[in-house]
Design a protein around this motif. Structure first.
Motif, PDB file in Angstrom:
ATOM      1  N   ILE A  94       0.833  -1.208   0.000  1.00  0.00           N
ATOM      2  CA  ILE A  94       0.000   0.000   0.000  1.00  0.00           C
ATOM      3  C   ILE A  94       0.862   1.250   0.000  1.00  0.00           C
ATOM      4  N   VAL A  95       1.936   1.249   0.787  1.00  0.00           N
ATOM      5  CA  VAL A  95       2.820   2.415   0.861  1.00  0.00           C
ATOM      6  C   VAL A  95       3.462   2.706  -0.494  1.00  0.00           C
ATOM      7  N   ALA A  96       3.621   1.684  -1.317  1.00  0.00           N
ATOM      8  CA  ALA A  96       4.202   1.882  -2.644  1.00  0.00           C
ATOM      9  C   ALA A  96       3.315   2.754  -3.528  1.00  0.00           C
ATOM     10  N   HIS A  97       2.043   2.908  -3.158  1.00  0.00           N
ATOM     11  CA  HIS A  97       1.104   3.733  -3.932  1.00  0.00           C
ATOM     12  C   HIS A  97       0.382   4.682  -2.979  1.00  0.00           C
ATOM     13  N   PRO A  98       1.102   5.662  -2.420  1.00  0.00           N
ATOM     14  CA  PRO A  98       0.527   6.507  -1.373  1.00  0.00           C
ATOM     15  C   PRO A  98      -0.714   7.280  -1.786  1.00  0.00           C
ATOM     16  N   HIS A  99      -0.790   7.691  -3.050  1.00  0.00           N
ATOM     17  CA  HIS A  99      -1.960   8.455  -3.495  1.00  0.00           C
ATOM     18  C   HIS A  99      -3.212   7.579  -3.556  1.00  0.00           C
ATOM     19  N   CYS A 100      -3.018   6.272  -3.610  1.00  0.00           N
ATOM     20  CA  CYS A 100      -4.167   5.351  -3.656  1.00  0.00           C
ATOM     21  C   CYS A 100      -4.624   4.946  -2.259  1.00  0.00           C
ATOM     22  N   GLY A 101      -3.824   5.255  -1.242  1.00  0.00           N
ATOM     23  CA  GLY A 101      -4.153   4.853   0.109  1.00  0.00           C
ATOM     24  C   GLY A 101      -5.549   5.268   0.564  1.00  0.00           C
ATOM     25  N   PRO A 102      -5.961   6.532   0.331  1.00  0.00           N
ATOM     26  CA  PRO A 102      -7.302   6.952   0.761  1.00  0.00           C
ATOM     27  C   PRO A 102      -8.434   6.119   0.167  1.00  0.00           C
ATOM     28  N   LEU A 103      -8.184   5.493  -0.971  1.00  0.00           N
ATOM     29  CA  LEU A 103      -9.229   4.663  -1.588  1.00  0.00           C
ATOM     30  C   LEU A 103      -9.581   3.470  -0.699  1.00  0.00           C
ATOM     31  N   ALA A 149      -0.371   1.806   7.017  1.00  0.00           N
ATOM     32  CA  ALA A 149      -0.133   1.934   5.575  1.00  0.00           C
ATOM     33  C   ALA A 149      -0.647   3.269   5.049  1.00  0.00           C
ATOM     34  N   ILE A 150      -1.823   3.682   5.486  1.00  0.00           N
ATOM     35  CA  ILE A 150      -2.408   4.920   4.984  1.00  0.00           C
ATOM     36  C   ILE A 150      -1.647   6.130   5.518  1.00  0.00           C
ATOM     37  N   LEU A 151      -1.120   6.041   6.753  1.00  0.00           N
ATOM     38  CA  LEU A 151      -0.303   7.123   7.283  1.00  0.00           C
ATOM     39  C   LEU A 151       1.043   7.209   6.561  1.00  0.00           C
ATOM     40  N   VAL A 152       1.454   6.119   5.918  1.00  0.00           N
ATOM     41  CA  VAL A 152       2.669   6.001   5.106  1.00  0.00           C
ATOM     42  C   VAL A 152       3.939   6.057   5.956  1.00  0.00           C
ATOM     43  N   GLU A 153       4.184   7.183   6.641  1.00  0.00           N
ATOM     44  CA  GLU A 153       5.421   7.322   7.392  1.00  0.00           C
ATOM     45  C   GLU A 153       5.255   6.801   8.815  1.00  0.00           C
ATOM     46  N   ASN A 154       6.375   6.445   9.453  1.00  0.00           N
ATOM     47  CA  ASN A 154       6.368   6.163  10.886  1.00  0.00           C
ATOM     48  C   ASN A 154       7.620   6.777  11.491  1.00  0.00           C
ATOM     49  N   ALA A 155       7.832   6.567  12.773  1.00  0.00           N
ATOM     50  CA  ALA A 155       8.905   7.271  13.480  1.00  0.00           C
ATOM     51  C   ALA A 155      10.285   7.023  12.873  1.00  0.00           C
ATOM     52  N   ALA A 156      10.489   5.868  12.248  1.00  0.00           N
ATOM     53  CA  ALA A 156      11.792   5.573  11.650  1.00  0.00           C
ATOM     54  C   ALA A 156      12.155   6.587  10.573  1.00  0.00           C
ATOM     55  N   ASP A 157      11.147   7.171   9.928  1.00  0.00           N
ATOM     56  CA  ASP A 157      11.415   8.158   8.888  1.00  0.00           C
ATOM     57  C   ASP A 157      11.952   9.464   9.460  1.00  0.00           C
ATOM     58  N   TYR A 158      11.696   9.723  10.758  1.00  0.00           N
ATOM     59  CA  TYR A 158      12.120  10.974  11.358  1.00  0.00           C
ATOM     60  C   TYR A 158      13.458  10.880  12.078  1.00  0.00           C
ATOM     61  N   ALA A 159      14.001   9.662  12.167  1.00  0.00           N
ATOM     62  CA  ALA A 159      15.361   9.509  12.685  1.00  0.00           C
ATOM     63  C   ALA A 159      16.329  10.037  11.636  1.00  0.00           C
ATOM     64  N   GLY A 162      16.434   8.224   8.465  1.00  0.00           N
ATOM     65  CA  GLY A 162      15.183   8.095   7.733  1.00  0.00           C
ATOM     66  C   GLY A 162      15.077   9.069   6.583  1.00  0.00           C
ATOM     67  N   GLN A 163      13.951   9.015   5.890  1.00  0.00           N
ATOM     68  CA  GLN A 163      13.746   9.838   4.702  1.00  0.00           C
ATOM     69  C   GLN A 163      12.962  11.112   4.999  1.00  0.00           C
ATOM     70  N   GLY A 164      12.420  11.230   6.209  1.00  0.00           N
ATOM     71  CA  GLY A 164      11.631  12.404   6.540  1.00  0.00           C
ATOM     72  C   GLY A 164      12.456  13.449   7.263  1.00  0.00           C
ATOM     73  N   PRO A 165      11.851  14.578   7.656  1.00  0.00           N
ATOM     74  CA  PRO A 165      12.563  15.604   8.424  1.00  0.00           C
ATOM     75  C   PRO A 165      12.865  15.100   9.833  1.00  0.00           C
TER      76      PRO A 165
END
Length: 206
Positions: A94-103, A149-159, A162-165
């Motif tokens: 699901i995360v591979a298609h984030p724009h489809c998650g809300p569906l 899956a719908i939230l996509v990111e988790n705390a690991a992305d913020y370390a 990770g890939q987030g800020p």
């Protein structure tokens, strides 16, 4: 994007192209005429396979929520490892298609729900798990996986790895200290730890 010939149009091609368009432009930028143009067909040709837009989006949700390579059922292995492997694979799909998650919220695939739940309960029973725990396990894993899956990111992305800020130490010292404890942990590994914590809790209550 390559345009298939009308003669080779299939339901699968329509769904895959819809997923690509939603991924490129988001749900707001998706329309049946745009999909038809990408497929190099007239819009009515799509309705030969799907009665309306909602029917197509439901098929998109079902496809996105189907992992390419679900884990094999273990032969005498740990049932928790199998269920966690399933959940991690589903979240990854699901995360591979984030724009489809809300569906998945609107078009949660339910046509095979009882069959899938029956299969899961049979697996749990064969693994020696009491029936009183089956609903807690199946419902809980489903809710955790879909939500994560719908939230996509988790705390690991913020370390830092990770890939987030990442928060700075001066403004968020306690959060920074907490994130440092999971430095180097992948999003999948962190999600797996959530699932194990949940299953451990269910078993302890039993």
């Amino acid at each position: 994007m390559a345009r298939p010939k009308t003669a080779s149009l299939t339901a699968e091609a329509v769904v895959q192209t819809a997923i690509e368009l939603i991924g490129e432009h988001g749900l707001e930028g998706f329309s049946m005429p745009k999909l038809a143009a990408a497929l190099d067909v007239r819009t009515p040709s799509i309705y030969h396979y799907f009665a309306n837009r909602d029917a197509l989006l439901e098929a998109v949700a079902r496809t996105v929520a189907t992992p390419d390579a679900p884990p094999a059922v273990p032969d005498g292995g740990d049932w928790t490892d199998y269920l966690i492997g399933q959940s991690v694979a589903l979240r990854r799909a699901i995360v591979a298609h984030p724009h489809c998650g809300p569906l998945l919220i609107r078009f949660m695939p339910r046509d095979n729900m009882f069959g899938e739940y029956e299969q899961m309960c049979r697996f749990l029973a064969a693994s020696g798990v009491p029936a009183a725990l089956h609903v807690h396990i199946v419902d809980g894993l489903t809710a955790l996986t879909m939500g994560a899956a719908i939230l996509v990111e988790n705390a690991a992305d913020y370390a830092d790895s990770g890939q987030g800020p990442s928060p700075d130490t001066e403004s968020h010292p306690e959060l920074r200290r907490a994130l440092d404890t999971i430095e180097g942990t992948t999003a999948d590994e962190l999600f797996e730890s959530y699932l194990r914590t949940f299953l451990d809790g269910v078993l302890r209550r039993a």
